[in-house]
Design a protein around this motif. Sequence first.
Motif, PDB file in Angstrom:
ATOM      1  N   PRO A 182       1.953   5.739 -17.055  1.00 44.65           N
ATOM      2  CA  PRO A 182       0.826   5.506 -16.516  1.00 44.65           C
ATOM      3  C   PRO A 182       0.112   6.584 -15.739  1.00 44.65           C
ATOM      4  N   SER A 183       0.796   7.293 -15.253  1.00 48.25           N
ATOM      5  CA  SER A 183       0.129   8.413 -14.232  1.00 48.25           C
ATOM      6  C   SER A 183      -0.596   9.610 -15.236  1.00 48.25           C
ATOM      7  N   ASP A 184      -1.924  10.049 -15.054  1.00 44.07           N
ATOM      8  CA  ASP A 184      -2.620  10.800 -15.688  1.00 44.07           C
ATOM      9  C   ASP A 184      -1.846  12.243 -15.583  1.00 44.07           C
ATOM     10  N   GLY A 185      -1.514  12.776 -14.454  1.00 45.06           N
ATOM     11  CA  GLY A 185      -0.848  13.838 -14.242  1.00 45.06           C
ATOM     12  C   GLY A 185       0.551  13.934 -14.926  1.00 45.06           C
ATOM     13  N   MET A 186       1.069  13.097 -14.964  1.00 45.50           N
ATOM     14  CA  MET A 186       2.549  13.169 -15.753  1.00 45.50           C
ATOM     15  C   MET A 186       2.415  12.900 -17.106  1.00 45.50           C
ATOM     16  N   ALA A 187       1.335  12.094 -17.481  1.00 48.52           N
ATOM     17  CA  ALA A 187       1.044  12.301 -19.002  1.00 48.52           C
ATOM     18  C   ALA A 187       0.775  13.632 -19.666  1.00 48.52           C
ATOM     19  N   ALA A 188      -0.214  14.200 -18.954  1.00 44.89           N
ATOM     20  CA  ALA A 188      -0.672  15.449 -19.167  1.00 44.89           C
ATOM     21  C   ALA A 188       0.471  16.629 -19.548  1.00 44.89           C
ATOM     22  N   GLN A 189       1.413  16.369 -18.198  1.00 42.63           N
ATOM     23  CA  GLN A 189       2.399  17.331 -18.628  1.00 42.63           C
ATOM     24  C   GLN A 189       3.453  16.971 -19.544  1.00 42.63           C
ATOM     25  N   ARG A 197       1.001  -1.138   0.120  1.00 44.54           N
ATOM     26  CA  ARG A 197       0.006  -0.004  -0.178  1.00 44.54           C
ATOM     27  C   ARG A 197       0.872   1.227   0.140  1.00 44.54           C
ATOM     28  N   ASN A 198       1.943   1.321   0.829  1.00 41.90           N
ATOM     29  CA  ASN A 198       2.823   2.570   0.767  1.00 41.90           C
ATOM     30  C   ASN A 198       3.400   2.383  -0.703  1.00 41.90           C
ATOM     31  N   PHE A 199       3.729   1.441  -1.114  1.00 44.17           N
ATOM     32  CA  PHE A 199       4.533   1.601  -2.504  1.00 44.17           C
ATOM     33  C   PHE A 199       3.278   2.132  -3.473  1.00 44.17           C
ATOM     34  N   ARG A 200       2.201   1.827  -3.567  1.00 45.85           N
ATOM     35  CA  ARG A 200       1.306   2.346  -4.455  1.00 45.85           C
ATOM     36  C   ARG A 200       1.130   3.828  -4.161  1.00 45.85           C
ATOM     37  N   GLU A 201       0.816   4.140  -3.037  1.00 48.11           N
ATOM     38  CA  GLU A 201       0.829   5.665  -2.529  1.00 48.11           C
ATOM     39  C   GLU A 201       1.899   6.275  -2.977  1.00 48.11           C
ATOM     40  N   LEU A 202       3.216   6.139  -2.629  1.00 45.40           N
ATOM     41  CA  LEU A 202       4.330   6.651  -3.368  1.00 45.40           C
ATOM     42  C   LEU A 202       4.422   6.824  -4.668  1.00 45.40           C
ATOM     43  N   ALA A 203       4.006   5.564  -5.513  1.00 47.05           N
ATOM     44  CA  ALA A 203       4.164   5.496  -6.996  1.00 47.05           C
ATOM     45  C   ALA A 203       3.226   6.710  -7.695  1.00 47.05           C
ATOM     46  N   VAL A 204       1.801   6.891  -7.032  1.00 42.98           N
ATOM     47  CA  VAL A 204       0.972   7.812  -7.571  1.00 42.98           C
ATOM     48  C   VAL A 204       1.139   8.985  -7.237  1.00 42.98           C
ATOM     49  N   LEU A 206       8.297  13.459  -0.408  1.00 44.26           N
ATOM     50  CA  LEU A 206       7.618  14.858  -0.030  1.00 44.26           C
ATOM     51  C   LEU A 206       6.175  14.753  -1.026  1.00 44.26           C
ATOM     52  N   ALA A 207       6.227  14.438  -2.224  1.00 43.32           N
ATOM     53  CA  ALA A 207       5.192  14.663  -2.882  1.00 43.32           C
ATOM     54  C   ALA A 207       4.074  14.175  -2.341  1.00 43.32           C
ATOM     55  N   SER A 208       4.091  12.797  -1.747  1.00 41.70           N
ATOM     56  CA  SER A 208       2.837  12.100  -1.194  1.00 41.70           C
ATOM     57  C   SER A 208       2.311  12.461   0.164  1.00 41.70           C
ATOM     58  N   LEU A 209       2.898  13.866   0.515  1.00 41.65           N
ATOM     59  CA  LEU A 209       2.551  14.153   1.727  1.00 41.65           C
ATOM     60  C   LEU A 209       1.466  15.324   1.471  1.00 41.65           C
ATOM     61  N   GLY A 210       1.511  15.707   0.267  1.00 45.69           N
ATOM     62  CA  GLY A 210       0.559  17.019  -0.046  1.00 45.69           C
ATOM     63  C   GLY A 210       1.285  18.213   0.252  1.00 45.69           C
ATOM     64  N   PRO A 211       0.487  19.238  -0.195  1.00 48.73           N
ATOM     65  CA  PRO A 211       1.199  20.710   0.058  1.00 48.73           C
ATOM     66  C   PRO A 211       1.352  20.934   1.726  1.00 48.73           C
ATOM     67  N   GLN A 212       0.205  20.799   2.322  1.00 47.32           N
ATOM     68  CA  GLN A 212       0.344  21.133   3.770  1.00 47.32           C
ATOM     69  C   GLN A 212       1.531  20.367   4.495  1.00 47.32           C
TER      70      GLN A 212
END
Length: 256
Positions: A75-82, A5-12, A213-219
């Motif tokens: 695979p990532s929507d956000g990365m593909a859009a960029q 689950r942690n792997f998936r969270e970081l990967a996305v 860091l990305a997986s933490l969100g902005p706050q």
Amino acid sequence: MTEDRNFRELAVSFGAVAAEYDRGRPGYPDELFDALERLWGHGLKGARVLDVGAGTGIATRLLAARGAEVVAVEPSDGMAAQFLASSPTLPLVRGNGDDLPFHDGSADLVSYAQAFHWTHPERSVPEAIRVLRPGGALATWWNVYDETVPWVRARGERMAVALPDRYHGYGGISGHTSHFAPAGLVVEQAVLHWERRVTVEHVLTDLTSRSYLASLGPQGRAPVLATEREAMLAEFPDGVVVEPFSLNLTVAVKPG
């Protein structure tokens, strides 16, 4: 189960910081592609390349500039859009290395830039072998911060304290490529050293795009980045940072 689950969270996590990824991440020196061609024994010009986990296209664009006929796989929507915003003339296919959407024997090279550790090697290595032609190669590479440099090592120590459940350093690359030789591939490796000169703010943009860091969100990441800004400006009061990298390249060739 928790580890997966942690792997998936970081990967996305990258999709939400795709713009920062594209702006902040380091590229690759020409020497990398010279070494890739040397270890493979083939030139990139005219080669059919699948750049898997292409992200925003940092490596894809460089492969294309060397004359490769490259297709990005992401695979990532956000990365593909960029990717499409940054590299509108390059082809992109949605997919991942564990299940490549390509025919058998359709590629000369399968490349992974900063991405192979997001696959499951028991699936991604056979998939690469399947789509490669005889004499084709699976190439992986990572820019790794050179922790023999004191300020880089100190930053890693701060991250380990601030994010004990997320930050695990940048070592262990050899473990990801240890699956290649048992699969019947002929493995060659090289380590290159290079550096880039950037601003402190650029460094922080790069850090924002790192999964821990990305997986933490902005706050969640804001206080960590504030601490890093303070530490980096104390180390580099002119605001200019020389970042040292070890570039770890592995080329695994499918027998002809």
